[in-house]
Every structure is written in structure tokens, then in C-alpha cells.
Write an enzyme that holds these catalytic residues in place. Structure first.
Site, mmCIF file in Angstrom:
data_model
loop_
_atom_site.group_PDB
_atom_site.id
_atom_site.type_symbol
_atom_site.label_atom_id
_atom_site.label_comp_id
_atom_site.label_asym_id
_atom_site.label_seq_id
_atom_site.Cartn_x
_atom_site.Cartn_y
_atom_site.Cartn_z
ATOM 1 N N TYR A 135 -1.837 14.830 0.880
ATOM 2 C CA TYR A 135 -0.810 15.501 0.090
ATOM 3 C C TYR A 135 -1.236 16.964 -0.111
ATOM 4 O O TYR A 135 -2.235 17.411 0.427
ATOM 5 C CB TYR A 135 -0.593 14.770 -1.227
ATOM 6 C CG TYR A 135 0.257 13.525 -1.112
ATOM 7 C CD1 TYR A 135 1.029 13.085 -2.190
ATOM 8 C CD2 TYR A 135 0.316 12.770 0.053
ATOM 9 C CE1 TYR A 135 1.811 11.938 -2.103
ATOM 10 C CE2 TYR A 135 1.087 11.630 0.155
ATOM 11 C CZ TYR A 135 1.835 11.216 -0.927
ATOM 12 O OH TYR A 135 2.607 10.087 -0.832
ATOM 13 N N GLY B 264 -7.201 -1.968 -7.733
ATOM 14 C CA GLY B 264 -5.789 -1.616 -7.633
ATOM 15 C C GLY B 264 -4.897 -2.820 -7.610
ATOM 16 O O GLY B 264 -4.528 -3.376 -8.643
ATOM 17 N N ALA C 271 5.910 -22.182 -2.704
ATOM 18 C CA ALA C 271 7.019 -22.252 -3.659
ATOM 19 C C ALA C 271 6.854 -23.440 -4.588
ATOM 20 O O ALA C 271 7.041 -23.330 -5.811
ATOM 21 C CB ALA C 271 8.349 -22.328 -2.907
#
Length: 642
Positions: A178, A321, A395
Site C-alpha cells: 500500500y 488473526g 452441518a
């Protein structure tokens, strides 16, 4: 690695003048939970406060822009460029302090050549006239000296707002290529003025920012996140990064966050499971030796390696993180001696990084409460029910867990002799071991809950086990797709799930189907020494895999010597291998074993047969085959609603 206590990770310490209860730092990650103007919302504040409540010593926010003077701020990106940000910052600090935590705000100068949206009337800014990362036909405009000074002033103003709001520390976003990183790196900085050339000159922008923040927020510690290895040809290496780190230390920096990667090596910015544990600790020790200020290590960091590294003096802080997204109680569970109860991060990047990349709020594949910390608190149900869960895959396991935590009596039926469903075979590669950790985690959670697990039990619509159920959650999974290809029923053909589970394989393998299942299997076996070819009908392998993960997969497949035939269709299978039809016509691929990995289809039979009954909820692959995170979240939501 045998570690029985985590005394060093959990030891109190200081960061500048700030006292921290331990050395666990939640490193900066974007949330996309702010409002359209980039200001904090109650939802985002609750997310950060939950991680502080879970015991992290310091929580650091995602990036916040300090200015839009020269670069358009993407809608929703965090920003502290005006006093309108102060109320949200104040509320954030209060929420984190209320649970005994400390909060740091990460400030960014901007994205520069990495900016997501290019304004055709306003070229992106950078250190020099660099090409835009995603569109090299767009040339960035080098910042002028006066503009650089404006940005430095904006950092001072933003830091002052943070201090006024009660924020505890400031982090400066100096990595990933950046804008600040573009000034630091000769690959992007070709300036001839005082901001280019020597290491000292290239660091001037960052050094001025650190000093300005110190003036704007006196007494607050300042940290800096630096990519010490860009991981691409021509990018910065650790040796040069040490020179930069010394300049930053001299400017008054209080701690250096060490990580790796860039947009050119995106997988190291968000390391997927292919990169393994502790993938960024290789050079941390050298920075610890060179600097007198603390250093932080991160990158798929395990609790055991963090403890070992801090105890050995390799680093001072553990940067955690995505593991804190998966389980906000990471630190508290270590402190309570409950290491095995930490919900594993499976490093899939599906709903955390994947969501952020398309502007959706942060989620988590294994923790459906992320982003809903206030709404999805699991509380006892008003009425106890008998809940039957059919299927012990992701699930079904999550549905059983949540239903039982709510106080329901749960019977879980699995036709195989083990829990896990498709996760079990999928987790055989070392690089996907965290999937197997999830199965063990569910088993441990269910063992302490009112759940009776029935293994080796097939459930049909007429099964007596369903007779007194108040609610039935069907998580029956999927079945392999078997296309009508001559010879696919031959003795040398093995379905990919069975192949994962220890079936005898020949030396030469052809994997028919280049979806994620086939590609991961091919990589695993190639790394074991097999000669592997993937045949994929479309023009891409693992096309639906998140780009960040796919970068690593494709690189690893190439390094392992896997032959990839895209745009090829399997027409015939015989005892010698397969016949394929491709752009150049028909050809043969010889193989000892042929792996059928053509995909799956939903096992809809049971749910359809039960649709006339009362509360029947179908979840996971039996509704629509999808990724593991979709299945886990669906299981949570189904049980949470009971």
C-alpha cells in the site's frame, strides 16, 4: 510440539506506556461492518469487544483512512479523517475497556497503486509513476512534496481524534504494497528527491508519519506493520527490511509487526491452509536481534509455536488473526487450560477474506456468530425439544452442538462408523489437517452435551428413531456424480473419497475432475511421490476456489509436478488409463489407477420423504453442495432457530 502451559504467551507485559494483560495481539483485519461513510457501527464494535472479552491483550482494528485529499476512499472503508469518526471511536474504546481489554486503531495513508476503484478523472497516487496493480494500463501520479506533508499532517489529526476518544494505541499500515510501502520499496519508489533513493530517504515518509502520530497522540504507543518479505522477484527482502526497521525504531516506534506478502504474492497476505503452520516466522528472530523494541510474529501461528518463540526470545508478541475470528476466546481458553476447546480456524479464507474482497461483512466458516455477536448468543430454549439430526458431517455436527447448547435433547445419527462426513477424507492431506481438528473439536464439545451419537446407523423416513422427534434436521450430505463414461465402473477406478481413505493406488494416477476435491487429492498424492495427471473439462482447475487460495494451489501443483489438462473431456476409461478429447483431438493418458472426481449431487431423498412431517429442516450438501463454511453456518442457523 509438546507444550503443556502457555505462561509466556499469557504473561503481562507493556507496550510503551501501555500495560497489557498478555502478549496476544489481534492483528488488523478489515471487517466491512462500518457504515457507508466508513464509521464504526454497533455491529463492528460488538465484534471487536467480543475478542477483547475473550482475553486478547490488545485488539487492533482494520485499516482506517486518514485522508481523502488525494485518493478516493472506497465506500465502507474505515476512516478517521474528520471529527465525525470520534463518537464511534469513543464507543469502541468504552466497549473494549468495559471488558478489560485494550484497543488500537490502524491508520492508513491510502492504497496507492493497490486502490480497488480507479477514478478515470483522478489517477491513483503512488510514490512514483507506477502502473496500477490490477490494470497496468493505468499509470499512477507521483505524490508531490507538499501533498506528502498534507498526508503526514492528516495522520497527526487522526491520531489526536483517537487519543481524544480514549483509544490506547495507534498502528500504522505500512505493508502489503500500500502507499507507505510503495515509498519504502525501490521496486515502486524511483524518486529523485528527499523521499527516494537511499534507505533513509525512502523511509522519510514513514518516519515523518510516526513522529506526527507521536505528537498528535502523546503517550500512546505506536506500532507499524511491515511486510519484511514481499515474496516476489524484485520485491523487498528481509535484509533490506531490517535497515528500514532500524529507521522506524529511531523515529520512536514502540513495536514492529512482522509479516510477509504483497498483492503480487497475495496468498502470503492471507495465508491459506496450503502454506501450513507458522509460515512467516522464518525471519522474525533476525529482527528481534537487530532491534531494541518488541517485535510481533504472525502467519498461521499456533499457540504452541507462539509459546515456544516467546519463551526462546525469538519474538515478544503473538499476532493472532483469523484464529481469533474463529474463536474469540482463544486467549481465555489457553489461560483456563482448555487448549483442546479452542475452535480451530481451518484457514479456508471463505467468509472472512472472501467476504471482504466483495464488500460483504466479515463472517467465518466455523463460527456463525461472527458479525452477529449480539444477535446470535446461544441461550436456553423456552421449551426443551427432542431433536434428531441425521448426518454427522459439518452441518449435522454443528446443528447437534447448537441444539444441545440450547438445552434440547439431541440424537445424532451417522451411517458411517465415524463422524465427520466428507471432512474426514478431505482432511487426509497434511495441509488440510485443521479440518480433522474440527471433527475432534466437535466430538469433544458433543461429549459434554446432551447428545447421543449413533454411529453406523442408517436413517430412513420410516425409521422408529424419528417417531417422537419434535424437530428433524436432515444433513444427509451428497452422493458422487457418476457420468455415463464407458469403463468408469472398471476395477482400476476409485472414487476420490475412497481414494482418500487408504485405497490401494498405483504409481501413475489420473484424476478425472479438477474441482477442489480432485485438485487437493492430486496435490497430496504428487507430494507423496505419485505421477499425477488432472483431466478437467473446463478451462480452469478449482475454478470456484477463492483466488488467494488458488494462487497457492496452482503453484504447489506445478512444483509437485502435476500435469494439468484443462479443456479436456474424459471419453473412455480402460485398464490402461483414460482416453480424453481435447483441443488437439483425442489422446490417451496412461495410468495405473483412475480417480473419479466428477463432483457430487445432493442426497435429497430423505428430506423429500419427510417433507409432510412437522419441523423438518434440510441443511448442508443435501440441499446444495457447497463449501464447508456454508454447511456449518446452515447447521448453526437451523438449530439456533429451534
Amino acid at each position: 510440539m509438546s507444550v503443556t502451559s502457555f505462561d509466556h504467551v499469557l504473561s503481562p507485559t507493556s507496550l510503551g506506556a501501555l500495560t497489557l494483560r498478555n502478549r496476544v495481539v489481534m492483528v488488523p483485519m478489515g471487517t466491512e461492518m462500518g457504515d457507508r461513510d466508513g464509521h464504526l457501527t454497533e455491529r463492528e464494535i460488538a465484534y471487536y469487544a467480543e475478542r477483547a472479552k475473550g482475553g486478547a491483550g490488545l485488539v487492533v482494528t482494520g485499516i482506517n483512512a486518514v485522508t481523502n485529499d488525494f485518493e478516493m476512499i472506497n465506500e465502507g472503508l474505515g476512516r478517521v479523517d474528520s471529527d465525525a469518526a470520534t463518537p464511534g471511536l469513543t464507543a469502541l474504546a468504552a466497549a473494549v475497556h468495559a471488558v478489560g481489554g485494550a484497543i488500537s486503531v490502524q491508520l492508513t495513508a491510502g492504497l496507492g497503486r493497490n486502490i480497488n476503484v480507479v477514478d478515470p478523472d483522478n489517477p491513483p497516487i503512488s510514490a512514483s509513476d507506477n502502473g496500477h496493480y490490477a490494470d497496468p494500463s493505468v499509470t499512477c501520479r507521483p505524490l508531490e512534496r507538499a501533498e506528502i506533508k498534507v498526508i503526514v499532517q492528516r495522520f497527526k489529526e487522526a491520531a489526536a481524534r483517537c487519543a481524544e476518544a480514549g483509544i490506547d494505541a495507534i498502528d500504522i499500515h505500512g505493508h502489503t504494497g500500500y502507499l507507505i510501502d510503495q515509498f519504502l520499496s525501490p521496486v515502486w519508489n524511483r524518486r529523485k528527491d528527499e523521499y527516494g533513493g537511499s534507505v533513509e530517504n525512502r523511509c522519510r515518509f514513514a518516519v515523518d508519519i510516526i513522529r506526527a502520530v507521536k505528537v498528535g497522540a502523546p503517550g500512546l504507543p505506536v506500532t507499524f506493520r511491515l511486510s519484511v518479505d514481499h515474496r516476489f522477484e524484485g520485491g523487498r527482502t528481509p535484509a533490506e527490511s531490517i535497515e528500514i526497521a532500524l529507521q522506524l525504531e529511531d523515529a520512536g516506534l514502540d513495536m514492529l509487526m512482522i509479516d510477509e506478502g504483497s498483492y503480487e504474492a497475495m496468498d502470503y497476505v492471507f495465508p491459506p491452509y496450503y502454506l501450513g503452520d507458522n509460515c512467516m516466522l522464518g525471519s522474525v528472530q533476525s529482527f528481534k536481534n537487530a532491534l531494541s523494541i518488541p517485535v510481533l510474529g504472525c502467519g498461521n501461528l499456533t499457540a504452541e509455536r507462539a509459546e515456544q518463540a516467546i519463551a526462546a526470545g525469538e519474538m515478544d508478541f503473538a499476532g493472532i488473526g483469523r484464529a481469533l475470528i474463529a474463536d474469540p476466546e482463544w486467549a481465555n481458553k489457553l489461560a483456563d487450560g482448555r487448549r483442546d476447546d479452542i475452535r480451530p480456524c481451518i484457514r479456508c479464507n471463505q467468509l472472512c477474506v472472501g467476504n471482504a474482497f466483495v464488500g460483504r461483512p466479515l463472517g467465518c466458516a466455523v463460527n456463525a456468530a461472527v458479525g452477529f455477536e449480539r444477535e446470535r448468543v446461544i441461550e436456553p430454549a423456552d421449551v426443551e425439544k427432542h431433536v434428531v439430526v441425521v448426518g454427522g458431517g459439518p452441518a449435522g455436527l454443528e446443528a447437534a452442538r447448537v441444539a444441545a447448547v440450547r438445552g434440547h435433547r439431541v440424537d445424532l445419527y451417522e451411517r458411517e462408523e465415524r463422524l465427520g462426513g466428507v471432512l474426514w477424507p478431505a482432511a487426509t492431506p497434511e495441509f488440510k489437517k485443521e479440518l480433522r481438528s474440527m471433527i475432534f473439536w466437535w466430538e469433544r464439545q458433543l461429549a459434554g452435551l446432551p447428545v447421543t451419537v449413533h454411529l453406523g446407523t442408517e436413517i430412513e423416513a420410516s425409521s422408529p428413531a424419528l417417531a417422537d422427534a419434535d424437530a428433524i434436521i436432515v444433513a444427509a450430505g451428497s452422493t458422487p456424480l457418476v457420468p455415463p463414461i464407458p469403463g468408469l465402473d472398471g476395477e482400476n477406478v476409485i472414487e476420490v473419497v475412497d481414494a482418500h481413505l487408504g485405497a490401494e493406488l498405483g504409481e501413475r494416477l489420473v484424476v478425472c475432475g479438477g474441482g477442489l476435491s480432485g485438485a487437493d487429492f492430486a496435490l497430496e498424492k504428487a507430494q507423496e511421490g505419485h505421477d499425477v495427471t488432472i483431466v478437467e473439462m473446463t478451462d480452469a482447475v478449482a475454478a470456484d476456489l477463492l483466488l488467494i487460495n488458488r494462487i497457492t494451489l496452482l503453484r504447489d501443483l506445478a512444483e509437485a509436478g502435476v500435469t494439468v489438462l484443462t479443456g479436456h473431456r474424459v471419453t473412455t476409461v480402460d485398464a490402461e488409463g483414460v482416453v480424453v478429447d481435447g483441443p488437439d483431438g483425442e489422446s490417451r493418458v496412461d495410468a495405473d489407477t483412475v480417480i473419479s472426481a466428477f463432483g457430487v449431487r445432493p442426497a435429497t431423498g430423505l428430506a423429500a420423504a419427510l417433507e409432510s412431517r412437522g419441523t423438518v429442516i434440510a441443511v448442508g450438501d443435501c440441499v446444495k453442495p457447497a463449501k464447508v463454511g456454508d454447511a456449518i453456518n446452515a447447521g448453526f442457523e437451523a438449530a439456533f432457530a429451534l
